[in-house]
Design a protein around this motif. Structure first.
Motif, short mmCIF file in Angstrom:
data_model
loop_
_atom_site.label_atom_id
_atom_site.label_comp_id
_atom_site.label_asym_id
_atom_site.label_seq_id
_atom_site.Cartn_x
_atom_site.Cartn_y
_atom_site.Cartn_z
N UNK A 152 47.49 7.67 -1.78
CA UNK A 152 46.70 8.56 -1.13
C UNK A 152 47.44 8.36 0.90
N UNK A 153 47.28 10.20 0.20
CA UNK A 153 47.91 10.74 2.20
C UNK A 153 46.83 10.56 3.36
N UNK A 154 47.75 9.85 4.18
CA UNK A 154 46.02 9.71 5.51
C UNK A 154 47.23 10.38 7.08
N UNK A 155 46.83 10.37 7.75
CA UNK A 155 46.97 11.13 9.16
C UNK A 155 47.23 9.43 10.62
N UNK A 156 46.85 8.26 9.40
CA UNK A 156 46.23 7.92 10.39
C UNK A 156 47.85 6.50 10.87
N UNK A 157 48.02 5.33 10.61
CA UNK A 157 48.57 4.39 10.86
C UNK A 157 48.92 3.17 11.35
N UNK A 158 49.26 2.14 9.96
CA UNK A 158 48.58 1.45 9.61
C UNK A 158 46.95 0.54 9.34
N UNK A 159 46.53 1.75 8.79
CA UNK A 159 45.16 1.85 8.57
C UNK A 159 44.72 0.69 7.77
N UNK A 160 43.80 0.30 8.00
CA UNK A 160 43.32 -0.87 6.52
C UNK A 160 42.57 -0.28 5.75
N UNK A 161 41.03 0.98 6.53
CA UNK A 161 40.05 1.78 5.95
C UNK A 161 41.35 2.04 4.40
N UNK A 162 41.59 3.37 5.02
CA UNK A 162 42.81 3.82 4.00
C UNK A 162 43.28 3.31 2.67
N UNK A 163 43.71 2.13 3.34
CA UNK A 163 44.63 1.25 2.80
C UNK A 163 43.61 0.88 1.73
N UNK A 164 42.46 0.28 1.95
CA UNK A 164 41.38 -0.72 0.93
C UNK A 164 40.59 0.85 -0.62
N UNK A 165 40.75 1.95 0.06
CA UNK A 165 40.35 2.70 -0.54
C UNK A 165 41.58 2.83 -1.69
N UNK A 166 42.86 3.79 -1.62
CA UNK A 166 43.44 3.43 -2.46
C UNK A 166 43.60 1.99 -3.61
N UNK A 167 43.70 1.12 -2.89
CA UNK A 167 43.86 -0.59 -3.68
C UNK A 167 42.43 -0.50 -4.10
N UNK A 168 40.81 0.29 -3.20
CA UNK A 168 39.96 0.25 -4.32
C UNK A 168 39.87 0.94 -5.82
N UNK A 169 40.47 1.92 -5.84
CA UNK A 169 41.02 3.30 -6.76
C UNK A 169 41.98 2.44 -7.71
#
Length: 285
Positions: A152-169
């Protein structure tokens, strides 16, 4: 609670649960086959959200309130799952531009990082992205281990929401780490083809798809096989994780993002541990 995106978004405490209200989400519908449901109703029915509190060890999720007094102590040992790679500092996207003349993913992408760094020594490596995927990549070391990679790539830094997406996957597909013979047979045609719109072979390493599927089956059935799940991200650094953890130890102020991320991390690692999988989070230094 307010949101800069939706100023009408609120949390409401009920007698035995928490719900979300939003005037905007009331007007968004999910339509499937002959049925439809408002997005706000779907969110509240599923309760797939996390509410954290000023007390680090308390969290609300899935209609339950949890307290884990050992969370902070456990998180310190969880640091070992973070594996730092300087190559991730230069990644610009997940898979990059895809063109018909290409035979590999662009060098500044997470997909190429898996291909050329993480799984470079695998006996077999399959890209399983798109369609009914088990993971973005699957590697097999013959009769030793099977590894699933979720990027999962994202432009954010230390993002819980982006982390949740890849963890959910990763958690959604965890049952596919022991696929049936029929499921593997369905992969034969896909793995024998090319990535859509390109000349990139779905079998990235190995002598043949046939032998790869045979190796997959033998490895899964081998008594000493280990299974691994890799979360591959560019927006988390191990240094930042350690810094935030030190702040928590000292009782300092930490952001809601930090608390949410640590709870997601704890949940992911605990699930992997219970099911006998080895967890890895590859990130920036």
């Amino acid at each position: 609670m307010t949101s800069s995106i939706d100023k009408s978004l609120r949390l409401k405490k009920l007698k035995s649960s928490i719900k979300i209200s939003s005037s905007k989400l009331k007007h968004i519908y999910i339509v499937y086959a002959a049925s439809e449901i408002r997005l706000i109703d779907y969110i509240n029915n599923m309760q797939n959200f996390i509410v954290t509190f000023s007390e680090f060890d308390i969290v609300y999720t899935n209609k339950k309130l949890f307290k884990d007094s050992k969370l902070l102590a456990n998180l310190e040992s969880f640091i070992d799952v973070f594996e730092e790679y300087s190559a991730l500092e230069g990644t610009l996207s997940e898979k990059g531009n895809i063109a018909s003349h290409m035979t590999r993913f662009e060098s500044n992408t997470l997909f190429d990082f898996v291909d050329s760094v993480l799984a470079v020594n695998a006996d077999y490596l399959f890209c399983d992205d798109l369609g009914n995927e088990f993971a973005d990549f699957i590697s097999i070391d013959n009769q030793k281990n099977v590894s699933f990679y979720h990027a999962k790539h994202a432009s954010s830094q230390f993002s819980a929401s982006d982390f949740q997406v890849v963890i959910g996957q990763a958690l959604k597909n965890i049952g596919n780490m022991t696929p049936s013979t029929a499921q593997l047979e369905q992969k034969r045609t896909r793995w024998s083809s090319h990535y859509t719109g390109s000349g990139i072979e779905m079998m990235r390493k190995g002598d043949s798809v046939e032998n790869g599927i045979t190796s997959f089956t033998k490895t899964l059935n081998h008594p000493n096989t280990t299974n691994h799940i890799y979360i591959v991200v560019n927006y988390i650094s191990k240094y930042r994780v350690l810094s935030e953890l030190n702040e928590l130890r000292k009782g300092g102020n930490t952001s809601a993002q930090t608390i949410q991320l640590f709870w997601l991390l704890s949940s992911f690692i605990s699930t992997c541990r219970e099911l006998g999988f080895h967890a890895h989070i590859t990130c920036k230094p």
